[in-house]
Design a protein around this motif. Sequence first.
Motif, short mmCIF file in Angstrom:
data_model
loop_
_atom_site.label_atom_id
_atom_site.label_comp_id
_atom_site.label_asym_id
_atom_site.label_seq_id
_atom_site.Cartn_x
_atom_site.Cartn_y
_atom_site.Cartn_z
N GLU A 35 0.67 -1.34 -0.02
CA GLU A 35 0.02 0.20 0.02
C GLU A 35 0.83 1.36 0.12
N VAL A 36 1.95 1.24 0.82
CA VAL A 36 2.80 2.27 0.96
C VAL A 36 4.43 2.06 0.54
N GLY A 37 4.80 0.89 1.34
CA GLY A 37 6.13 0.26 0.78
C GLY A 37 6.39 -0.93 1.92
N GLN A 38 7.61 -1.40 1.96
CA GLN A 38 7.99 -2.48 2.42
C GLN A 38 8.22 -2.35 4.17
N ASP A 39 8.08 -0.98 4.28
CA ASP A 39 8.53 -0.68 5.89
C ASP A 39 7.27 -0.63 6.72
N PRO A 40 7.20 -0.93 8.01
CA PRO A 40 6.06 -0.85 8.69
C PRO A 40 5.33 0.19 9.09
N ILE A 41 4.19 0.72 8.82
CA ILE A 41 3.44 1.84 9.24
C ILE A 41 2.49 1.65 9.97
N PRO A 42 1.80 2.70 10.77
CA PRO A 42 0.81 2.46 11.83
C PRO A 42 -0.53 1.97 11.22
#
Length: 226
Positions: free
Chosen positions: A133-140
Amino acid sequence: MKKIIALCAVTFAFVSVCAAQSILTAASFFQTVSAEYAKIQDYEASVDIHAAKTAMEGKVSFKRPNLLRIDFSNPEEQVITYNGDTLTIYLPGSDAVLEQTVDRGDASAGSGANLATPQGLSLMSRYYSVAYEVGQDPIPLDDGGDEMVVKLVLSRRNTSEAFRFIKLSVIPDSKLIRRIEAVTPQGESFRFDFTNYALNAGITDQRFLYDPPSSANYYNNFLFSE
């Protein structure tokens, strides 16, 4: 000057290789999730379900290969069971039991909670394309929240699928599904939140046997009834 250019080229190549090694494609990450679920023999979890303006909550139980049960605390005493062949729903408010023979390839069996199973993930990888959805890094998980997840968006490959797209929020360390959001072609949305996982606790087959109240009215093949 030539040495400087050569050194810059080597450095750039080294950085590029390191960067490439750290990139995990959405499809590859999804496969790691599938691999983790393939190791699960059974699990129980708390589940909150939101559909339109309706909110439900309860406990979901799963056992390989295809046993599924949801016992609801809201609506109280409502039960959904799926034994791989038959979907059974008890509606206490109507004192009714709905039964439906279900195709084994139907990933929506069990009111969508079946998506959080090895079979559901396998079907999703077959019939949906995967992207971050945004990228491979965790997001809230939620805007402004502290809980971090990796978010995937699965888009259907053809128009015959039950959901137009599915969003998965995955816990980075465990690779367990924290949230499923699914939207139908008609714009109806469903959200499933999973918490308090208990994995491989040795759930017996008896857990998935359900004996509805004798007073309940039975409706067979309700999905195709007039």
